[in-house]
Design an enzyme around this catalytic site. Sequence first.
Site, PDB file in Angstrom:
ATOM      1  CB  THR A 188      -6.251  -9.191   8.502  1.00 41.16           C
ATOM      2  OG1 THR A 188      -6.771  -9.471   7.200  1.00 41.16           O
ATOM      3  CG2 THR A 188      -6.969  -7.986   9.076  1.00 41.16           C
ATOM      4  CB  THR A 217       5.607  -5.580  10.979  1.00 35.61           C
ATOM      5  OG1 THR A 217       4.894  -6.134   9.874  1.00 35.61           O
ATOM      6  CG2 THR A 217       7.090  -5.880  10.824  1.00 35.61           C
ATOM      7  CE  LYS A 221      -0.125  -1.131   9.813  1.00 35.41           C
ATOM      8  NZ  LYS A 221      -0.864  -2.282   9.272  1.00 35.41           N
ATOM      9  CG  HIS A 270       2.850   1.049   8.043  1.00 33.41           C
ATOM     10  ND1 HIS A 270       3.549   0.715   9.183  1.00 33.41           N
ATOM     11  CD2 HIS A 270       2.899  -0.047   7.242  1.00 33.41           C
ATOM     12  CE1 HIS A 270       3.996  -0.530   9.080  1.00 33.41           C
ATOM     13  NE2 HIS A 270       3.611  -1.002   7.914  1.00 33.41           N
TER      14      HIS A 270
END
Length: 245
Positions: A76, A146, A139, A135
């Site tokens: 997470t 990242t 999201k 993304h």
Amino acid sequence: MNVAIIGYGKMGHEIERILLQRGHNVALIIDYNNTEDLNPKTLAGIDVAIEFTTPATAYSNITTCLNAGVAVVSGTTGWIERLPEVQNLCRELNGTMMYSSNYSLGVNIAFRINRRLAELMNPYSVYDVDIEEIHHTQKKDAPSGTAITLATDVIARLDRKTSWHCIEPQKGEQSHHEADSIEIVSLREGSVPGTHTVRYESEDDILEVKHTLKSRSALATGAVIAAEFICGKRGVFTMDDLFKE
């Protein structure tokens, strides 16, 4: 392994598929509609819990597992300001956990390339650096975990950068150059699993390191491999520990 899946969205379903494919037993599934079932009684006999939920629930999920003596793999993102606290609890309890902002084996290789490239680029101040991440529109956090990992690793090795800042063009935010800050551009498009680019640019050329995720399977497979790796061990681990073995 007897595994608990905490978070049963698209990632949870893919993790379940990979676990069964690799011969493991899914003994417990926790989602938003049965959170009360995550307790010491239901966790009895669980070897590893794999946790992919939300920034608001990750801390509670992980600490519940650690207090029950269950190893945890967590992916997470968006809550890492509390990660040191959880890692300290794990050490105090002589427990087991691994956290990574991304479990894709390819991304973790890209992390290593990114760190080495920052070291190589450090003497060459003619190059500025920025990061772009793309993304899917569902999201919740921006920038991605990242992208934060990539930026943090660059900052630790590139003397001319001391911080990062994020812009989200969909919200009308405009790029603004700060000499000592890495700009992270966060884009949300369709169902994109994840694309990350680190770009060094001078007046004469551009050098890029780019990773494009084609499906969630890469993330799920990496998380299951991480669970296999920490099962039976004690301590706080990262994907670098897995790669060393």
